[in-house]
Design a protein around this motif. Structure first.
Motif, PDB file in Angstrom:
ATOM      1  N   LEU A  97       1.673  -1.340 -46.771  1.00  0.00           N
ATOM      2  CA  LEU A  97       0.632  -2.318 -46.458  1.00  0.00           C
ATOM      3  C   LEU A  97       0.809  -2.823 -45.033  1.00  0.00           C
ATOM      4  O   LEU A  97       1.822  -3.438 -44.702  1.00  0.00           O
ATOM      5  CB  LEU A  97       0.694  -3.488 -47.434  1.00  0.00           C
ATOM      6  CG  LEU A  97       0.670  -3.112 -48.921  1.00  0.00           C
ATOM      7  CD1 LEU A  97       0.672  -4.370 -49.792  1.00  0.00           C
ATOM      8  CD2 LEU A  97      -0.522  -2.226 -49.250  1.00  0.00           C
ATOM      9  N   ARG A  98      -0.183  -2.567 -44.219  1.00  0.00           N
ATOM     10  CA  ARG A  98      -0.136  -2.998 -42.825  1.00  0.00           C
ATOM     11  C   ARG A  98      -0.717  -4.398 -42.716  1.00  0.00           C
ATOM     12  O   ARG A  98      -1.934  -4.592 -42.693  1.00  0.00           O
ATOM     13  CB  ARG A  98      -0.892  -2.003 -41.944  1.00  0.00           C
ATOM     14  CG  ARG A  98      -0.180  -0.646 -41.867  1.00  0.00           C
ATOM     15  CD  ARG A  98      -0.979   0.405 -41.133  1.00  0.00           C
ATOM     16  NE  ARG A  98      -0.171   1.611 -40.912  1.00  0.00           N
ATOM     17  CZ  ARG A  98      -0.656   2.754 -40.406  1.00  0.00           C
ATOM     18  NH1 ARG A  98      -1.953   2.849 -40.067  1.00  0.00           N
ATOM     19  NH2 ARG A  98       0.147   3.791 -40.233  1.00  0.00           N
ATOM     20  N   PHE A  99       0.181  -5.397 -42.664  1.00  0.00           N
ATOM     21  CA  PHE A  99      -0.233  -6.786 -42.611  1.00  0.00           C
ATOM     22  C   PHE A  99      -0.723  -7.148 -41.214  1.00  0.00           C
ATOM     23  O   PHE A  99      -0.178  -6.693 -40.205  1.00  0.00           O
ATOM     24  CB  PHE A  99       0.931  -7.713 -42.964  1.00  0.00           C
ATOM     25  CG  PHE A  99       1.440  -7.566 -44.368  1.00  0.00           C
ATOM     26  CD1 PHE A  99       0.624  -7.128 -45.397  1.00  0.00           C
ATOM     27  CD2 PHE A  99       2.751  -7.890 -44.666  1.00  0.00           C
ATOM     28  CE1 PHE A  99       1.096  -7.009 -46.693  1.00  0.00           C
ATOM     29  CE2 PHE A  99       3.240  -7.780 -45.958  1.00  0.00           C
ATOM     30  CZ  PHE A  99       2.414  -7.332 -46.974  1.00  0.00           C
ATOM     31  N   PHE A 100      -1.738  -8.010 -41.182  1.00  0.00           N
ATOM     32  CA  PHE A 100      -2.301  -8.507 -39.928  1.00  0.00           C
ATOM     33  C   PHE A 100      -2.048 -10.012 -39.838  1.00  0.00           C
ATOM     34  O   PHE A 100      -2.688 -10.804 -40.514  1.00  0.00           O
ATOM     35  CB  PHE A 100      -3.797  -8.220 -39.862  1.00  0.00           C
ATOM     36  CG  PHE A 100      -4.150  -6.784 -39.544  1.00  0.00           C
ATOM     37  CD1 PHE A 100      -4.711  -6.439 -38.322  1.00  0.00           C
ATOM     38  CD2 PHE A 100      -3.913  -5.774 -40.474  1.00  0.00           C
ATOM     39  CE1 PHE A 100      -5.034  -5.124 -38.031  1.00  0.00           C
ATOM     40  CE2 PHE A 100      -4.233  -4.457 -40.193  1.00  0.00           C
ATOM     41  CZ  PHE A 100      -4.789  -4.121 -38.962  1.00  0.00           C
ATOM     42  N   THR A 101      -1.085 -10.408 -39.026  1.00  0.00           N
ATOM     43  CA  THR A 101      -0.745 -11.799 -38.669  1.00  0.00           C
ATOM     44  C   THR A 101      -1.009 -12.775 -39.826  1.00  0.00           C
ATOM     45  O   THR A 101      -2.018 -13.486 -39.837  1.00  0.00           O
ATOM     46  CB  THR A 101      -1.502 -12.252 -37.419  1.00  0.00           C
ATOM     47  OG1 THR A 101      -1.433 -11.244 -36.411  1.00  0.00           O
ATOM     48  CG2 THR A 101      -0.874 -13.530 -36.860  1.00  0.00           C
ATOM     49  N   VAL A 102      -0.085 -12.805 -40.748  1.00  0.00           N
ATOM     50  CA  VAL A 102      -0.217 -13.659 -41.921  1.00  0.00           C
ATOM     51  C   VAL A 102       0.151 -15.101 -41.556  1.00  0.00           C
ATOM     52  O   VAL A 102       1.121 -15.351 -40.839  1.00  0.00           O
ATOM     53  CB  VAL A 102       0.694 -13.150 -43.054  1.00  0.00           C
ATOM     54  CG1 VAL A 102       0.440 -13.942 -44.330  1.00  0.00           C
ATOM     55  CG2 VAL A 102       0.477 -11.651 -43.293  1.00  0.00           C
ATOM     56  N   TYR A 103      -0.621 -16.059 -42.054  1.00  0.00           N
ATOM     57  CA  TYR A 103      -0.359 -17.471 -41.782  1.00  0.00           C
ATOM     58  C   TYR A 103      -0.647 -18.291 -43.043  1.00  0.00           C
ATOM     59  O   TYR A 103      -1.265 -17.810 -43.998  1.00  0.00           O
ATOM     60  CB  TYR A 103      -1.202 -17.979 -40.609  1.00  0.00           C
ATOM     61  CG  TYR A 103      -2.678 -18.153 -40.930  1.00  0.00           C
ATOM     62  CD1 TYR A 103      -3.211 -19.418 -41.182  1.00  0.00           C
ATOM     63  CD2 TYR A 103      -3.528 -17.054 -41.011  1.00  0.00           C
ATOM     64  CE1 TYR A 103      -4.558 -19.581 -41.485  1.00  0.00           C
ATOM     65  CE2 TYR A 103      -4.871 -17.210 -41.311  1.00  0.00           C
ATOM     66  CZ  TYR A 103      -5.386 -18.475 -41.564  1.00  0.00           C
ATOM     67  OH  TYR A 103      -6.698 -18.617 -41.872  1.00  0.00           O
ATOM     68  N   GLY A 104      -0.208 -19.532 -43.013  1.00  0.00           N
ATOM     69  CA  GLY A 104      -0.428 -20.424 -44.145  1.00  0.00           C
ATOM     70  C   GLY A 104       0.809 -21.273 -44.381  1.00  0.00           C
ATOM     71  O   GLY A 104       1.774 -21.230 -43.612  1.00  0.00           O
ATOM     72  N   PRO A 105       0.808 -22.100 -45.435  1.00  0.00           N
ATOM     73  CA  PRO A 105       1.965 -22.943 -45.740  1.00  0.00           C
ATOM     74  C   PRO A 105       3.258 -22.137 -45.799  1.00  0.00           C
ATOM     75  O   PRO A 105       3.292 -21.034 -46.320  1.00  0.00           O
ATOM     76  CB  PRO A 105       1.617 -23.517 -47.118  1.00  0.00           C
ATOM     77  CG  PRO A 105       0.117 -23.549 -47.136  1.00  0.00           C
ATOM     78  CD  PRO A 105      -0.309 -22.320 -46.384  1.00  0.00           C
ATOM     79  N   ARG A 106       4.311 -22.706 -45.214  1.00  0.00           N
ATOM     80  CA  ARG A 106       5.650 -22.121 -45.160  1.00  0.00           C
ATOM     81  C   ARG A 106       5.753 -20.976 -44.153  1.00  0.00           C
ATOM     82  O   ARG A 106       6.736 -20.225 -44.159  1.00  0.00           O
ATOM     83  CB  ARG A 106       6.149 -21.668 -46.549  1.00  0.00           C
ATOM     84  CG  ARG A 106       6.004 -22.748 -47.616  1.00  0.00           C
ATOM     85  CD  ARG A 106       6.903 -22.525 -48.820  1.00  0.00           C
ATOM     86  NE  ARG A 106       6.578 -21.416 -49.668  1.00  0.00           N
ATOM     87  CZ  ARG A 106       5.746 -21.470 -50.711  1.00  0.00           C
ATOM     88  NH1 ARG A 106       5.128 -22.610 -51.011  1.00  0.00           N
ATOM     89  NH2 ARG A 106       5.542 -20.420 -51.471  1.00  0.00           N
ATOM     90  N   GLN A 107       4.761 -20.823 -43.278  1.00  0.00           N
ATOM     91  CA  GLN A 107       4.821 -19.788 -42.247  1.00  0.00           C
ATOM     92  C   GLN A 107       6.083 -19.938 -41.411  1.00  0.00           C
ATOM     93  O   GLN A 107       6.568 -21.047 -41.183  1.00  0.00           O
ATOM     94  CB  GLN A 107       3.592 -19.883 -41.330  1.00  0.00           C
ATOM     95  CG  GLN A 107       3.503 -18.747 -40.313  1.00  0.00           C
ATOM     96  CD  GLN A 107       2.373 -18.959 -39.315  1.00  0.00           C
ATOM     97  OE1 GLN A 107       2.171 -20.064 -38.831  1.00  0.00           O
ATOM     98  NE2 GLN A 107       1.639 -17.902 -39.006  1.00  0.00           N
ATOM     99  N   ARG A 108       6.608 -18.815 -40.935  1.00  0.00           N
ATOM    100  CA  ARG A 108       7.797 -18.848 -40.097  1.00  0.00           C
ATOM    101  C   ARG A 108       7.553 -19.735 -38.875  1.00  0.00           C
ATOM    102  O   ARG A 108       6.480 -19.688 -38.269  1.00  0.00           O
ATOM    103  CB  ARG A 108       8.187 -17.436 -39.646  1.00  0.00           C
ATOM    104  CG  ARG A 108       8.499 -16.483 -40.774  1.00  0.00           C
ATOM    105  CD  ARG A 108       9.284 -15.266 -40.277  1.00  0.00           C
ATOM    106  NE  ARG A 108       8.825 -14.715 -39.037  1.00  0.00           N
ATOM    107  CZ  ARG A 108       7.889 -13.760 -38.903  1.00  0.00           C
ATOM    108  NH1 ARG A 108       7.300 -13.261 -39.959  1.00  0.00           N
ATOM    109  NH2 ARG A 108       7.565 -13.308 -37.711  1.00  0.00           N
TER     110      ARG A 108
END
Length: 318
Positions: A177-188
């Motif tokens: 799975l090629r993820f594209f810039t994941v964001y949201g609560p608990r993001q690094r």
């Protein structure tokens, strides 16, 4: 299912663990709590489900093949989700050997442990960075992806190729799975949205590299987790799948959205472009939609508001 989940205490891993437990799976989490960012953040994530009756946890390194083999046998896992990685384009430029060791040798270690224990189902995290500055926009999975711009991108493409080899030789069912810039609560904390939000609330300058025209396909964590879950349910053969957000947004517009949600104007420290950074990411989602039913639902405006609301309630209130 009984799922071994590497990187279970991290940003994506902790959200995925919560979801898999909620829908009735057993999850055996592995994490080494490395020092890429404060390990205490992962310890906090782990508390969310550590006592769940269907969750087990082992602290260890994905490069430890003997440990992985023991886990797969002891817990009779039938599926592996591999999220553990040394992340970040810029970190990989600074420490290429460590990035390649964790991401390539770690994946090989896992594949060998799976082969030895006859576990043949694997969903693994790759990255949109494998496309480099592709001239084909939006990015499609049939792109050759053979011109990486960073050690991180190279390591993820190498891991995909390793997984294909094990599919070919040993009959593994694999979805990369090629993820594209994941964001949201608990993001690094080092990622842009998290870092910009922290700086704006603190009245500190935010650093922008380049002229602000770079564009990213930002994917809210809920959509990413749904994509992983759907991939688990549709594992068959070998597949490369983009797991991206609704649309791409340029950096200036992203900053404006965060400013609106935070209620403060950003002070910007403009810096030159950084080696390894790409100018654009854009996900073609037709294959993921057709093969696993993936369709993102959280637009960037809603996602930023959700993130800032979480940050205000969970970080500023500490």
């Amino acid at each position: 299912m009984r799922i071994l989940l590497t990187g279970a205490a991290g940003f994506i891993g902790s959200h995925l663990t919560e979801h898999l437990l909620t829908i009735g799976h057993t999850v055996i989490g592995l994490d080494n709590f490395d020092n890429q960012y404060d390990p205490g953040r992962k310890q906090i994530n782990l508390r969310l489900f550590k006592e769940h009756t269907n969750f087990g946890f082992v602290q260890g390194d994905v490069r430890d093949q003997a440990l992985l083999t023991d886990i797969l046998r002891q817990y009779t896992c039938d599926t592996v989700v591999h999220l553990a990685a040394r992340t970040g384009v810029r970190d990989s430029v600074r420490e290429p050997a460590l990035c390649i060791d964790v991401n390539v040798n770690g994946t090989l270690s896992l594949l060998e442990a799976m082969r030895k224990t006859n576990v043949r189902r694997l969903v693994m995290a790759s990255s949109s960075s494998v496309y480099g500055n592709s001239s084909f926009v939006p990015f499609r999975e049939d792109d050759e992806a053979n011109r990486p711009l960073s050690p991180y991108a190279m390591s993820k493409r190498s891991a995909e190729l390793l997984a294909h080899t094990y599919h070919h030789l040993h009959g593994f069912d694999v979805a990369c799975l090629r993820f594209f810039t994941v964001y949201g609560p608990r993001q690094r904390p080092e990622m842009a949205i998290s870092r910009f939000t922290e700086k704006m609330y603190g009245g500190q300058p935010i650093t922008i590299y380049g002229d602000g025209s770079t564009s990213r396909n930002y994917t809210y964590i809920y959509d990413t987790v749904m994509g992983i879950s759907q991939a688990i349910n549709h594992l068959n053969g070998f597949d490369l799948l983009n797991i991206g957000g609704v649309a791409s947004v340029n950096l200036r517009d992203l900053v404006s959205l965060i400013e609106q949600a935070v209620g403060k104007k950003a002070v910007i420290d403009w810096q030159p472009n950084q080696p390894g950074d790409v100018t654009l990411t854009s996900a073609d989602l037709h294959r993921a939609s057709n093969r696993i039913g993936y369709l993102p639902s959280i637009h960037i405006e809603e996602g930023i508001n959700r993130f800032v609301r979480w940050y205000r309630q969970s970080v500023l209130c500490l």
